[in-house]
Motif scaffolding. Structure first.
Motif, PDB file in Angstrom:
ATOM      1  N   HIS A   1       0.644  -1.277   0.040  1.00  0.00           N
ATOM      2  CA  HIS A   1       0.026   0.109   0.059  1.00  0.00           C
ATOM      3  C   HIS A   1       0.854   1.335  -0.026  1.00  0.00           C
ATOM      4  O   HIS A   1       0.439   2.458  -0.647  1.00  0.00           O
ATOM      5  N   MET A   2       1.836   1.361   0.744  1.00  0.00           N
ATOM      6  CA  MET A   2       2.901   2.353   0.720  1.00  0.00           C
ATOM      7  C   MET A   2       3.631   2.721  -0.749  1.00  0.00           C
ATOM      8  O   MET A   2       3.652   3.789  -0.909  1.00  0.00           O
ATOM      9  N   ILE A   3       3.710   1.711  -1.181  1.00  0.00           N
ATOM     10  CA  ILE A   3       4.455   1.907  -2.563  1.00  0.00           C
ATOM     11  C   ILE A   3       3.407   2.240  -3.611  1.00  0.00           C
ATOM     12  O   ILE A   3       3.654   3.266  -4.230  1.00  0.00           O
ATOM     13  N   ILE A   4       2.215   1.705  -3.578  1.00  0.00           N
ATOM     14  CA  ILE A   4       1.241   2.290  -4.464  1.00  0.00           C
ATOM     15  C   ILE A   4       0.741   3.531  -4.131  1.00  0.00           C
ATOM     16  O   ILE A   4       0.797   4.488  -5.024  1.00  0.00           O
ATOM     17  N   ALA A   5       0.462   4.041  -2.900  1.00  0.00           N
ATOM     18  CA  ALA A   5       0.227   5.467  -2.571  1.00  0.00           C
ATOM     19  C   ALA A   5       1.213   6.239  -2.788  1.00  0.00           C
ATOM     20  O   ALA A   5       0.947   7.457  -3.306  1.00  0.00           O
TER      21      ALA A   5
ATOM     22  N   ASN B   1       7.988  -1.980  -6.695  1.00  0.00           N
ATOM     23  CA  ASN B   1       7.670  -1.312  -7.685  1.00  0.00           C
ATOM     24  C   ASN B   1       6.188  -1.794  -7.738  1.00  0.00           C
ATOM     25  O   ASN B   1       5.913  -3.015  -7.158  1.00  0.00           O
ATOM     26  N   PRO B   2       5.139  -0.984  -8.412  1.00  0.00           N
ATOM     27  CA  PRO B   2       3.803  -1.509  -8.417  1.00  0.00           C
ATOM     28  C   PRO B   2       3.314  -2.836  -8.946  1.00  0.00           C
ATOM     29  O   PRO B   2       2.595  -3.436  -8.509  1.00  0.00           O
ATOM     30  N   PHE B   3       4.120  -3.298 -10.159  1.00  0.00           N
ATOM     31  CA  PHE B   3       3.966  -4.549 -10.773  1.00  0.00           C
ATOM     32  C   PHE B   3       4.194  -5.612  -9.724  1.00  0.00           C
ATOM     33  O   PHE B   3       3.387  -6.733  -9.967  1.00  0.00           O
ATOM     34  N   THR B   4       5.354  -5.623  -9.268  1.00  0.00           N
ATOM     35  CA  THR B   4       5.619  -6.812  -8.203  1.00  0.00           C
ATOM     36  C   THR B   4       4.601  -6.830  -7.140  1.00  0.00           C
ATOM     37  O   THR B   4       4.395  -7.783  -6.564  1.00  0.00           O
ATOM     38  N   VAL B   5       4.597  -5.724  -6.500  1.00  0.00           N
ATOM     39  CA  VAL B   5       3.361  -5.642  -5.603  1.00  0.00           C
ATOM     40  C   VAL B   5       1.935  -6.251  -6.056  1.00  0.00           C
ATOM     41  O   VAL B   5       1.407  -6.998  -5.329  1.00  0.00           O
ATOM     42  N   ALA B   6       1.521  -6.024  -7.019  1.00  0.00           N
ATOM     43  CA  ALA B   6       0.527  -6.661  -7.726  1.00  0.00           C
ATOM     44  C   ALA B   6       0.490  -8.101  -7.739  1.00  0.00           C
ATOM     45  O   ALA B   6      -0.345  -8.867  -7.226  1.00  0.00           O
TER      46      ALA B   6
ATOM     47  N   PRO C   1       7.291  -7.654  -1.416  1.00  0.00           N
ATOM     48  CA  PRO C   1       6.158  -6.680  -1.223  1.00  0.00           C
ATOM     49  C   PRO C   1       4.745  -6.901  -2.025  1.00  0.00           C
ATOM     50  O   PRO C   1       4.697  -7.330  -2.892  1.00  0.00           O
ATOM     51  N   GLY C   2       3.811  -6.643  -0.951  1.00  0.00           N
ATOM     52  CA  GLY C   2       2.401  -7.003  -1.394  1.00  0.00           C
ATOM     53  C   GLY C   2       2.067  -8.584  -0.824  1.00  0.00           C
ATOM     54  O   GLY C   2       0.626  -8.463  -0.685  1.00  0.00           O
ATOM     55  N   PHE C   3       2.867  -9.084  -0.336  1.00  0.00           N
ATOM     56  CA  PHE C   3       2.495 -10.444   0.170  1.00  0.00           C
ATOM     57  C   PHE C   3       1.873 -10.359   1.476  1.00  0.00           C
ATOM     58  O   PHE C   3       0.876 -10.914   1.848  1.00  0.00           O
ATOM     59  N   SER C   4       2.505  -9.416   2.353  1.00  0.00           N
ATOM     60  CA  SER C   4       1.980  -9.136   3.608  1.00  0.00           C
ATOM     61  C   SER C   4       2.522 -10.068   4.768  1.00  0.00           C
ATOM     62  O   SER C   4       2.135 -11.290   4.701  1.00  0.00           O
ATOM     63  N   ARG C   5       3.042  -9.279   5.695  1.00  0.00           N
ATOM     64  CA  ARG C   5       3.693 -10.133   6.880  1.00  0.00           C
ATOM     65  C   ARG C   5       2.539 -10.847   7.608  1.00  0.00           C
ATOM     66  O   ARG C   5       2.585 -11.686   8.096  1.00  0.00           O
ATOM     67  N   SER C   6       1.621  -9.956   8.088  1.00  0.00           N
ATOM     68  CA  SER C   6       0.450 -10.442   8.837  1.00  0.00           C
ATOM     69  C   SER C   6      -0.293 -11.339   8.013  1.00  0.00           C
ATOM     70  O   SER C   6      -0.993 -12.342   8.504  1.00  0.00           O
ATOM     71  N   GLY C   7      -0.555 -11.366   6.794  1.00  0.00           N
ATOM     72  CA  GLY C   7      -1.167 -12.302   6.009  1.00  0.00           C
ATOM     73  C   GLY C   7      -0.724 -13.739   5.976  1.00  0.00           C
ATOM     74  O   GLY C   7      -1.337 -14.551   6.175  1.00  0.00           O
TER      75      GLY C   7
ATOM     76  N   ALA D   1      -5.732  -5.821  -9.296  1.00  0.00           N
ATOM     77  CA  ALA D   1      -6.325  -5.202 -10.779  1.00  0.00           C
ATOM     78  C   ALA D   1      -6.119  -3.826 -10.772  1.00  0.00           C
ATOM     79  O   ALA D   1      -5.951  -3.452 -12.102  1.00  0.00           O
ATOM     80  N   PHE D   2      -6.614  -2.989  -9.825  1.00  0.00           N
ATOM     81  CA  PHE D   2      -6.680  -1.754  -9.874  1.00  0.00           C
ATOM     82  C   PHE D   2      -5.111  -1.099 -10.316  1.00  0.00           C
ATOM     83  O   PHE D   2      -4.952  -0.010 -11.043  1.00  0.00           O
ATOM     84  N   THR D   3      -4.292  -1.731  -9.414  1.00  0.00           N
ATOM     85  CA  THR D   3      -2.955  -1.152  -9.613  1.00  0.00           C
ATOM     86  C   THR D   3      -2.129  -1.469 -11.085  1.00  0.00           C
ATOM     87  O   THR D   3      -1.591  -0.528 -11.465  1.00  0.00           O
ATOM     88  N   VAL D   4      -2.632  -2.610 -11.708  1.00  0.00           N
ATOM     89  CA  VAL D   4      -2.157  -2.822 -13.003  1.00  0.00           C
ATOM     90  C   VAL D   4      -2.748  -1.902 -13.810  1.00  0.00           C
ATOM     91  O   VAL D   4      -2.303  -1.439 -14.859  1.00  0.00           O
ATOM     92  N   TYR D   5      -4.222  -1.877 -13.649  1.00  0.00           N
ATOM     93  CA  TYR D   5      -4.877  -0.660 -14.763  1.00  0.00           C
ATOM     94  C   TYR D   5      -4.177   0.533 -14.694  1.00  0.00           C
ATOM     95  O   TYR D   5      -3.972   1.412 -15.475  1.00  0.00           O
ATOM     96  N   TYR D   6      -4.169   1.178 -13.314  1.00  0.00           N
ATOM     97  CA  TYR D   6      -3.545   2.367 -12.941  1.00  0.00           C
ATOM     98  C   TYR D   6      -2.258   2.728 -13.460  1.00  0.00           C
ATOM     99  O   TYR D   6      -2.171   3.643 -14.054  1.00  0.00           O
ATOM    100  N   PHE D   7      -1.247   1.844 -13.344  1.00  0.00           N
ATOM    101  CA  PHE D   7       0.038   2.047 -13.583  1.00  0.00           C
ATOM    102  C   PHE D   7       0.622   1.591 -15.163  1.00  0.00           C
ATOM    103  O   PHE D   7       1.431   2.061 -15.472  1.00  0.00           O
ATOM    104  N   TYR D   8      -0.200   0.473 -15.662  1.00  0.00           N
ATOM    105  CA  TYR D   8       0.315  -0.096 -16.835  1.00  0.00           C
ATOM    106  C   TYR D   8      -0.621  -0.184 -18.178  1.00  0.00           C
ATOM    107  O   TYR D   8      -0.141  -0.541 -19.047  1.00  0.00           O
ATOM    108  N   LEU D   9      -1.984   0.260 -17.920  1.00  0.00           N
ATOM    109  CA  LEU D   9      -2.878   0.168 -18.853  1.00  0.00           C
ATOM    110  C   LEU D   9      -3.372   1.480 -19.474  1.00  0.00           C
ATOM    111  O   LEU D   9      -3.245   2.591 -18.487  1.00  0.00           O
TER     112      LEU D   9
END
Length: 256
Positions: free
Chosen positions: A18-22, A100-105, A152-158, A248-256
Motif C-alpha cells: 500500500h505504501m508503494i502504491i500510494a 514497484n507497483p507491478f511486483t506488488v500486484a 512486497p504485497g504479500f503481507s507479513r500479517s497475511g 487489478a486496480f494497480t495494474v490498470y492504473y500504472f500499466y494500462l
C-alpha cells in the motif's frame, strides 16, 4: 502516508504494498521518504506494545523465558529467526528488484491465494484457541511462512496468520502471535533502514517525522483493536478478495 501505514501494517493486506502504491500515486518521493517510513513504522510498533503490554512485560521475567510456562520469548524468537536471516542476506536485492507497483500486484494476488488456502484448510477443523498452548515447532513454522512477506504485497500479517491456521491455530491466536512477533522483526528492519539512511535526516524534517509517528501509532492501535475482534467471528476471505481487486486496480492504473 501515516494513515495508510497505520491502517494496513497489521491487516493481511500488505502495508509495504500500500505504501508503494500510494507513494507512486501522490508523488511521495525524495531523500527523506525512507527515513519517514521508518519513523511511522516505529509508531505502529508502539501501538502493539500498548495493546499487548502484559505479554511483553512477562518477557523481562524468568518465567518469560520458560517455554513450559506458556507463551514465552522463545516462541517469539523461533518465529523471528527464519525471516530475519533471509532478509539480511537479500536486503539489497529486494529493495532494488521488488519495490514497484507491478511486483506488488503479483504479491497481492499470491497472498490472497494463501489466505484462501488457509481458510479452505481450516474449514470444519478444530483449531487451537489458546496462545499459551502454542508449541515452539508451530512458532518456527509460522516464522517460515513469514519469509513470503519479504515480497512486497504479500503481507507479513497475511502470511503469518495464514501460516498459523495451516499449523493448527485459530485466526485469533494466529493474529495475536503475528502482532507480538512483528515487534522485534519490525524494530530490527526499521533500525537497519534507519542506519542505512540516517544521513538524510535533518532537524527541518522533525515536524513531519513527529506527525507521521503519532498518526501511524494512533491509527495502528485502532486498526489492531478492530481486527482482533473481527477475526474472532469472521473469515479472512474478504481480505483476499480486496487484495485481488487492489492488484487489478494497480495494474490498470500504472500499466494500462
Amino acid at each position: 502516508m501515516a494513515v495508510v501505514e497505520g491502517l494496513t501494517e497489521f491487516l493481511p493486506v500488505s502495508s509495504t504494498g500500500h505504501m508503494i502504491i500510494a507513494g507512486e500515486m501522490i508523488g511521495f518521493e525524495g531523500a527523506v521518504v525512507d527515513v519517514f517510513e521508518v519513523f511511522i513504522q516505529f509508531g505502529a510498533i508502539l501501538s502493539v506494545l500498548f495493546i499487548y503490554g502484559e505479554r511483553f512485560q512477562k518477557f523481562f521475567t524468568a518465567d518469560g523465558w520458560r517455554y513450559d510456562k506458556g507463551f514465552s520469548a522463545w516462541h517469539v524468537l523461533a518465529g523471528c529467526v527464519p525471516c530475519m536471516g533471509i532478509a539480511f542476506l537479500l536486503y539489497r536485492a529486494i529493495k532494488e528488484l521488488l519495490f514497484n507497483p507491478f511486483t506488488v500486484a503479483i504479491g497481492l494476488v499470491l497472498g490472497a491465494l494463501l489466505l484462501m488456502l488457509a481458510e479452505h484448510w481450516a474449514k470444519g477443523r478444530e483449531l487451537q484457541d489458546d496462545l499459551d498452548k502454542m508449541t515452539l515447532r508451530q512458532a518456527f513454522c509460522i516464522g517460515a511462512f513469514q519469509i513470503f512477506s519479504l515480497w512486497p504485497g504479500f503481507s507479513r500479517s497475511g502470511s503469518t496468520i495464514a501460516g498459523g491456521m495451516l499449523v493448527g491455530l485459530s485466526r485469533r491466536v494466529s493474529a495475536a502471535y503475528t502482532f507480538i512477533m512483528a515487534v522485534p522483526v519490525m524494530f530490527a528492519a526499521s533500525m537497519y533502514d534507519l542506519y542505512k539512511n540516517y544521513a538524510l535526516l535533518s532537524m527541518n524534517d522533525f515536524k513531519t517525522l513527529a506527525i507521521g509517528f503519532v498518526v501511524a501509532g494512533i491509527v495502528a492501535y485502532l486498526s489492531i483493536f478492530w481486527f482482533v475482534r473481527f477475526v474472532g467471528k469472521n473469515k479472512l476471505t474478504i481480505f483476499a478478495w480486496y487484495r485481488i481487486a487492489l492488484a487489478a486496480f494497480t495494474v490498470y492504473y500504472f500499466y494500462l
